[in-house]
Design a protein around this motif. Structure first.
Motif, short mmCIF file in Angstrom:
data_model
loop_
_atom_site.label_atom_id
_atom_site.label_comp_id
_atom_site.label_asym_id
_atom_site.label_seq_id
_atom_site.Cartn_x
_atom_site.Cartn_y
_atom_site.Cartn_z
N SER A 114 0.82 -1.21 0.00
CA SER A 114 0.00 0.00 0.00
C SER A 114 0.86 1.26 0.00
CB SER A 114 -0.94 0.01 1.20
OG SER A 114 -0.21 -0.09 2.42
N GLY A 115 2.01 1.22 0.66
CA GLY A 115 2.89 2.38 0.67
C GLY A 115 3.40 2.72 -0.72
N LEU A 116 3.69 1.69 -1.52
CA LEU A 116 4.15 1.92 -2.88
C LEU A 116 3.03 2.47 -3.75
CD1 LEU A 116 6.34 -1.26 -3.53
CD2 LEU A 116 6.99 0.94 -2.51
N VAL A 117 1.82 2.00 -3.51
CA VAL A 117 0.66 2.50 -4.25
C VAL A 117 0.50 4.00 -4.01
CG1 VAL A 117 -1.85 2.44 -4.33
CG2 VAL A 117 -0.56 0.30 -4.38
N LEU A 177 11.54 6.04 -7.60
CA LEU A 177 10.91 7.08 -6.80
C LEU A 177 11.42 6.99 -5.37
CD1 LEU A 177 7.20 6.71 -8.03
CD2 LEU A 177 8.93 8.33 -8.85
N THR A 178 11.43 8.11 -4.70
CA THR A 178 11.93 8.17 -3.33
C THR A 178 10.76 8.25 -2.36
OG1 THR A 178 13.93 9.31 -4.08
CG2 THR A 178 13.42 9.39 -1.72
N ALA A 179 10.72 7.31 -1.42
CA ALA A 179 9.66 7.28 -0.44
C ALA A 179 9.90 8.34 0.64
CB ALA A 179 9.57 5.89 0.19
N SER A 180 8.91 8.52 1.51
CA SER A 180 9.01 9.54 2.55
C SER A 180 10.15 9.27 3.52
CB SER A 180 7.69 9.62 3.32
OG SER A 180 7.36 8.36 3.88
N ASP A 181 10.55 7.99 3.66
CA ASP A 181 11.65 7.66 4.56
C ASP A 181 13.01 7.77 3.88
OD1 ASP A 181 11.59 5.52 2.85
OD2 ASP A 181 11.32 3.98 4.39
N GLY A 182 13.01 8.21 2.61
CA GLY A 182 14.26 8.40 1.88
C GLY A 182 14.71 7.19 1.10
N SER A 185 0.63 7.30 -6.71
CA SER A 185 -0.38 8.35 -6.77
C SER A 185 0.24 9.73 -6.64
CB SER A 185 -1.44 8.14 -5.69
OG SER A 185 -2.15 6.94 -5.89
N ASP A 186 1.20 9.87 -5.71
CA ASP A 186 1.87 11.15 -5.51
C ASP A 186 2.64 11.58 -6.75
OD1 ASP A 186 0.88 11.18 -2.94
OD2 ASP A 186 2.73 10.45 -2.02
N ALA A 187 3.12 10.58 -7.55
CA ALA A 187 3.89 10.90 -8.76
C ALA A 187 2.99 11.10 -9.98
CB ALA A 187 4.89 9.78 -9.04
N GLY A 188 1.68 10.99 -9.79
CA GLY A 188 0.75 11.16 -10.90
C GLY A 188 0.59 9.95 -11.78
N LEU A 189 1.03 8.79 -11.28
CA LEU A 189 0.97 7.56 -12.07
C LEU A 189 -0.27 6.74 -11.74
CD1 LEU A 189 4.76 6.61 -11.84
CD2 LEU A 189 3.56 7.61 -13.80
N ASP A 190 -1.39 7.42 -11.67
CA ASP A 190 -2.63 6.72 -11.34
C ASP A 190 -3.76 7.04 -12.32
OD1 ASP A 190 -2.86 9.32 -10.56
OD2 ASP A 190 -3.62 8.89 -8.54
#
Length: 278
Positions: free
Chosen positions: A9-12, A50-55, A16-21
């Motif tokens: 779910s985190g990757l999903v 892509l870089t997650a919120s945890d880096g 979405s944040d990258a506009g890939l939805d």
């Protein structure tokens, strides 16, 4: 469509944040590394990081499909029903995982349907990466590194388990070459992943023929040393899970492998002739 049932779910959320939805968002996306090879046609494959919120860096693979030829659309309609190329592979990945096959996770797909909803126009699919490398590239190196232990046997057992799980589930791969089997060798053991499931399907009839085709593709493309020393062991393990007459399978696989080899040789000869005439 984002897969809300995905275990990642985190990757999903990252997609979405990258506009890939959305279809428009995906086809407007200009980042990543395109993976080019002959014969892609209107398809485009892109490696995305892509870089997650945890880096942490996360790698995805994006497949984009443009408008297809009418003949390809009809073939897919007859095989899979109303769908797009992206939705076919999305469902194939989910079905393979349900069978116990190790593969990538399908995170998202989307499509624009045309021709009265019969065929897909533009469509896309986003999947996770899998660890390791294709056996086509790393298989012999793996065998050399494990010449003194049971690495080859573990590879053989796991390969038989994966292929048998797919076939026992009623499906066939249709491109089961060593280029589409990824091998990950770690201190925890040998892991295999079947990839490129775009042509996977469930035959309505002649299952033996389709299974033989998969097995012959595998035998043709695996490292020669493995085939010589471990093919019989693989076939025994496979038939223990997918019962069948061993002699019948062996004869049919050998005939099909010889046919694949002849076609490959003819293609190589034509290519060499074309190059010499330039």
């Amino acid at each position: 469509m984002i897969d809300s049932d995905s275990e990642n779910s985190g990757l999903v959320d990252l997609l979405s944040d990258a506009g890939l939805d959305t279809v428009d968002g995906v086809f407007a996306y200009g980042c990543g590394e395109d993976l080019v090879k002959p014969g892609l046609g209107t398809r485009r494959r892109t490696r995305i990081e892509l870089t997650a919120s945890d880096g942490a860096a996360q790698v995805f693979y994006l497949k984009r499909y443009g408008l297809e030829k009418l003949g390809d659309c009809w073939r897919r309609l007859l095989t899979y029903g109303r769908c797009s190329p992206a939705s076919v592979e999305f469902e194939n990945i989910r079905a393979a995982r349900c069978c116990g096959v190790s593969t990538m996770d399908a995170l998202a797909f989307g499509h624009e349907m045309g021709f009265g909803g019969l065929f897909g126009r533009r469509s896309y699919l986003v999947v996770t990466s899998v660890p390791g490398d294709a056996i086509e590239r790393c298989g012999q190196e793996f065998l050399d590194a494990h010449a003194g232990d049971d690495g080859a046997r573990r590879l053989t057992d796991e390969l038989a388990r994966q292929v048998a799980a797919l076939h026992a589930g009623g499906f066939v791969h249709r491109d089961l070459y060593a280029a589409h089997v990824f091998l990950h060798d770690s201190p925890d053991g040998v892991s295999l992943y079947l990839i490129d499931l775009a042509r996977m399907f469930a035959p309505r009839w002649r299952m033996f023929r389709w299974r033989v085709k998969d097995l012959a593709q595998l035998k043709y493309s695996m490292p020669a040393a493995w085939v010589e020393n471990h093919w019989d062991e693989f076939l025994s393990a496979y038939l223990a899970a997918c019962p069948g007459d061993r002699q019948r399978y062996s004869r049919a696989i050998n005939r099909k492998e010889a046919s694949i080899r002849r076609r490959a040789q003819r293609r190589a000869e034509r290519k060499e002739k074309d190059l010499s005439q330039r």
